[in-house]
Design a protein around this motif. Structure first.
Motif, short mmCIF file in Angstrom:
data_model
loop_
_atom_site.label_atom_id
_atom_site.label_comp_id
_atom_site.label_asym_id
_atom_site.label_seq_id
_atom_site.Cartn_x
_atom_site.Cartn_y
_atom_site.Cartn_z
N THR A 162 8.34 5.39 -0.15
CA THR A 162 8.47 4.03 0.36
C THR A 162 9.68 3.95 1.30
O THR A 162 10.60 4.76 1.21
N THR A 163 9.65 2.96 2.17
CA THR A 163 10.77 2.81 3.10
C THR A 163 12.01 2.22 2.43
O THR A 163 13.12 2.51 2.85
N GLU A 164 11.82 1.44 1.39
CA GLU A 164 12.94 0.73 0.76
C GLU A 164 13.69 1.56 -0.27
O GLU A 164 14.92 1.48 -0.35
N VAL A 165 12.97 2.29 -1.12
CA VAL A 165 13.63 2.95 -2.26
C VAL A 165 13.29 4.43 -2.39
O VAL A 165 13.63 5.05 -3.39
N GLY A 166 12.62 4.99 -1.41
CA GLY A 166 12.22 6.40 -1.52
C GLY A 166 10.98 6.54 -2.38
O GLY A 166 10.11 5.67 -2.40
N VAL A 167 10.91 7.62 -3.12
CA VAL A 167 9.72 7.94 -3.91
C VAL A 167 9.64 7.08 -5.17
O VAL A 167 10.64 6.89 -5.86
N ILE A 168 8.43 6.57 -5.43
CA ILE A 168 8.16 5.94 -6.72
C ILE A 168 6.98 6.65 -7.37
O ILE A 168 6.12 7.19 -6.68
N THR A 169 6.99 6.68 -8.69
CA THR A 169 5.96 7.38 -9.46
C THR A 169 5.48 6.50 -10.59
O THR A 169 6.00 5.40 -10.79
N GLY A 170 4.52 6.98 -11.33
CA GLY A 170 4.01 6.24 -12.47
C GLY A 170 2.70 5.56 -12.13
O GLY A 170 2.02 5.92 -11.17
N ASP A 171 2.34 4.56 -12.93
CA ASP A 171 1.12 3.79 -12.69
C ASP A 171 1.45 2.71 -11.66
O ASP A 171 2.32 1.87 -11.89
N LEU A 172 0.75 2.75 -10.54
CA LEU A 172 1.07 1.89 -9.41
C LEU A 172 -0.09 1.00 -9.00
O LEU A 172 -1.24 1.28 -9.31
N THR A 173 0.25 -0.07 -8.30
CA THR A 173 -0.72 -0.94 -7.66
C THR A 173 -0.53 -0.79 -6.16
O THR A 173 0.59 -0.84 -5.66
N LEU A 174 -1.64 -0.59 -5.46
CA LEU A 174 -1.64 -0.50 -4.00
C LEU A 174 -2.25 -1.77 -3.44
O LEU A 174 -3.33 -2.19 -3.88
N ARG A 175 -1.55 -2.39 -2.48
CA ARG A 175 -2.06 -3.59 -1.82
C ARG A 175 -2.13 -3.30 -0.32
O ARG A 175 -1.18 -2.79 0.26
N THR A 176 -3.26 -3.65 0.28
CA THR A 176 -3.44 -3.50 1.73
C THR A 176 -3.72 -4.87 2.32
O THR A 176 -4.67 -5.54 1.92
N VAL A 177 -2.86 -5.27 3.25
CA VAL A 177 -3.02 -6.55 3.93
C VAL A 177 -3.46 -6.25 5.36
O VAL A 177 -2.79 -5.50 6.08
N TRP A 178 -4.59 -6.84 5.76
CA TRP A 178 -5.14 -6.65 7.09
C TRP A 178 -4.98 -7.93 7.88
O TRP A 178 -5.36 -9.00 7.42
N ASP A 179 -4.41 -7.83 9.08
CA ASP A 179 -4.18 -9.01 9.91
C ASP A 179 -5.14 -9.12 11.09
O ASP A 179 -4.94 -9.94 11.98
N GLY A 180 -6.17 -8.31 11.10
CA GLY A 180 -7.14 -8.30 12.19
C GLY A 180 -6.87 -7.21 13.19
O GLY A 180 -7.74 -6.88 14.00
N CYS A 181 -5.67 -6.62 13.15
CA CYS A 181 -5.29 -5.55 14.08
C CYS A 181 -4.74 -4.31 13.38
O CYS A 181 -4.88 -3.21 13.87
N GLN A 182 -4.08 -4.53 12.25
CA GLN A 182 -3.45 -3.42 11.55
C GLN A 182 -3.50 -3.66 10.04
O GLN A 182 -3.71 -4.78 9.58
N ALA A 183 -3.29 -2.57 9.30
CA ALA A 183 -3.26 -2.64 7.84
C ALA A 183 -1.87 -2.26 7.36
O ALA A 183 -1.32 -1.23 7.77
#
Length: 98
Positions: free
Chosen positions: A25-46
């Motif tokens: 990640t850009t904020e805290v480096g590597v994270i591990t474990g059970d994760l949730t992935l969220r993808t937000v699409w604005d019509g041009c990028q994800a």
């Protein structure tokens, strides 16, 4: 089963066991474990963000956002990023498509 349309709101997959080495990640480096992935699409990028399951904080996946000119591209990118999280190895958006 109907696939959610990214135009209707964020795509979200919970309970993804991150592979060895987790997700970068850009904020805290590597994270591990059970994760949730969220993808937000604005019509041009994800934009991909991850969080520890049940946490409040979201972290940007390294290399995000990515071009996504259509909802179908955003959906495919979400699925590919989900697979990259499962593989681990400090996954970034550069790992999508591998």
């Amino acid at each position: 089963m109907t696939t959610p349309d990214p135009a209707d709101g964020p795509l979200q997959t919970t309970g993804i066991p991150a592979g060895p080495g987790g997700v970068m990640t850009t904020e805290v480096g590597v994270i591990t474990g059970d994760l949730t992935l969220r993808t937000v699409w604005d019509g041009c990028q994800a934009l991909f963000t991850v969080q520890y399951d049940g946490a409040d904080e979201w972290y940007t996946v390294e290399g995000s956002p990515v071009p996504a000119p259509t909802a179908a591209v955003a959906d495919a990118a979400h699925r590919a990023m989900t697979a990259a999280v499962r593989r681990g190895g400090a996954a970034t958006v550069a790992d999508v498509g591998r």
